[in-house]
Write an enzyme that holds these catalytic residues in place. Structure first.
Site, PDB file in Angstrom:
ATOM      1  N   MET A   1      41.948  37.648  30.013  1.00 23.44           N
ATOM      2  CA  MET A   1      43.306  38.053  30.485  1.00 23.44           C
ATOM      3  C   MET A   1      44.057  36.750  30.354  1.00 23.44           C
ATOM      4  O   MET A   1      45.048  36.640  31.147  1.00 23.44           O
ATOM      5  CB  MET A   1      43.100  38.565  31.868  1.00 23.44           C
TER       6      MET A   1
ATOM      7  N   HIS B   1      36.207  30.237  30.185  1.00 22.21           N
ATOM      8  CA  HIS B   1      36.422  31.037  28.837  1.00 22.21           C
ATOM      9  C   HIS B   1      35.946  30.267  27.548  1.00 22.21           C
ATOM     10  O   HIS B   1      35.725  30.701  26.527  1.00 22.21           O
ATOM     11  CB  HIS B   1      37.885  31.266  29.025  1.00 22.21           C
TER      12      HIS B   1
ATOM     13  N   ASP C   1      31.223  37.866  35.857  1.00 22.13           N
ATOM     14  CA  ASP C   1      31.807  39.310  36.199  1.00 22.13           C
ATOM     15  C   ASP C   1      30.672  40.171  35.972  1.00 22.13           C
ATOM     16  O   ASP C   1      30.703  40.881  35.043  1.00 22.13           O
ATOM     17  CB  ASP C   1      32.964  39.623  35.425  1.00 22.13           C
TER      18      ASP C   1
ATOM     19  N   ARG D   1      41.579  32.971  39.181  1.00 25.02           N
ATOM     20  CA  ARG D   1      42.268  33.040  40.641  1.00 25.02           C
ATOM     21  C   ARG D   1      42.257  31.798  41.556  1.00 25.02           C
ATOM     22  O   ARG D   1      42.689  31.958  42.465  1.00 25.02           O
ATOM     23  CB  ARG D   1      41.764  34.433  41.318  1.00 25.02           C
TER      24      ARG D   1
HETATM   25  O1  PAF Z   1      36.813  39.819  32.485  1.00 25.45           O
HETATM   26  C1  PAF Z   1      38.173  39.973  32.119  1.00 25.45           C
HETATM   27  O2  PAF Z   1      38.883  39.068  32.062  1.00 25.45           O
HETATM   28  C2  PAF Z   1      38.978  41.440  31.836  1.00 25.45           C
HETATM   29  O3  PAF Z   1      38.211  42.086  32.965  1.00 25.45           O
HETATM   30  C3  PAF Z   1      38.668  41.673  30.363  1.00 25.45           C
HETATM   31  C4  PAF Z   1      37.064  42.108  30.153  1.00 25.45           C
HETATM   32  C5  PAF Z   1      38.973  40.934  29.501  1.00 25.45           C
HETATM   33  C6  PAF Z   1      39.287  43.058  30.172  1.00 25.45           C
HETATM   34  O4  PAF Z   1      40.687  43.174  30.613  1.00 25.45           O
END
Ligand code: PAF
Length: 286
Positions: A30, A37, A151, A188
């Site tokens: 996102m 990331h 997550d 966040r």
């Molecule tokens: O983990 C995230 O950033 C989001 O939930 C994802 C997998 C990109 C889906 O919008």
């Protein structure tokens, strides 16, 4: 790096790569990218010939009172990081490119799994995640897709969706990346004031405490949860959403840690909701 804003542009690039016999990895994000990331992109670059990163704040996974509007965004900075880490294409669509005004089809797991943990306070969240990830799979048609273990419930849900919907895509889970002081990296974290930033360390302290207990042979989930809860509650700015020990595949609560378990927490620090977890695989604590 190609900057693509439409499904057609992504499909054209991927079609060309596949014609050349190249493998394609997808890293869904996102945006507002951080080292967590970047580690997914690095992993994807090491395993695939070409790497597509989606950078899209997905509206359908936010509840009515959540932070869709204020979610941090910085596409130019994201592009710089992605170039540096060797991504081949960034897909940055407008919401209208992903959702027709009359869109009425959703992908939803109808078991108890998405109702556990984060699903208790975020009832439509995983339906939105499954829907957008499913769309991204259909647009990009990747060989492999990369998700962070931070997550953990999302990762388990995506694996289940891939099995149930017969996607021919390998899902690669990647470890949690932490700040030097232990806080798990998250977009966040930028919401936190200075005082909240130090209060947020109660999450990683609780995680490390729980991990140590398991390592030292504790198998009673109630004892582990109680100790972790005490650690978090010692921080006045923290308010617990959940502290749970669950089965690593189904996300259903367990009483005894037996291996293939997930110990997961969600905690509000002020208004910011943060999550963290660790995995127990057999005797191995990750
Ligand atoms: O983990 C995230 O950033 C989001 O939930 C994802 C997998 C990109 C889906 O919008």
């Amino acid at each position: 790096m190609i900057r693509a804003y439409t499904k057609a542009e992504v499909r054209e690039a991927v079609r060309q790569w596949k014609k050349e016999g190249l493998t394609v990895g997808l890293v869904p994000t996102m945006g507002y990218l951080h080292e967590g990331h970047a580690s997914l992109v690095d992993k994807a670059v090491s395993m695939c010939d070409r790497v597509v990163v989606s950078d899209f704040v997905n509206p359908t996974q936010f509840g009515p009172n959540e932070d869709l509007e204020s979610y941090p965004r910085d596409f130019e900075r994201d592009c710089a990081l992605l170039e540096e880490h060797g991504a081949s294409l960034v897909f940055h669509p407008e919401p209208a490119e992903m959702y027709d005004p009359d869109a009425a089809t959703f992908v939803e797991i109808l078991s108890e799994m998405p109702k556990q943990l984060c699903g208790k306070t975020r009832p439509i969240h995983f339906r939105g995640v499954c829907t957008v990830v499913s769309k991204l799979f259909n647009i990009v048609n990747p060989d492999k897709a990369f998700f962070g273990q931070k997550d953990a419930q999302q990762l388990a849900i995506i694996r289940k969706m891939v099995r149930d919907m017969c996607y021919d895509i390998e899902i690669v889970g990647c470890p949690i990346i932490r700040e030097d002081d232990g806080l798990a990296k998250s977009s966040r974290n930028t919401y936190l004031s200075e005082a909240e930033r130090s209060a947020a360390l109660c999450l990683s302290r609780a995680i490390f405490l729980g991990k140590d207990m398991v390592k030292n042979g504790e198998t009673d989930a109630a004892a582990i949860k109680a100790a972790m809860t005490r650690e978090i509650e010692s921080e006045p700015l923290a308010r617990i959403d959940y502290v749970e020990c669950v089965d690593g595949s189904t996300m259903m609560p367990v009483d005894t840690i037996t291996g293939h378990n997930l110990v997961a927490i969600a905690v509000y620090i002020g208004k910011t909701r943060l999550i963290d977890n660790f995995i127990v695989e057999g005797d191995l604590v990750q």
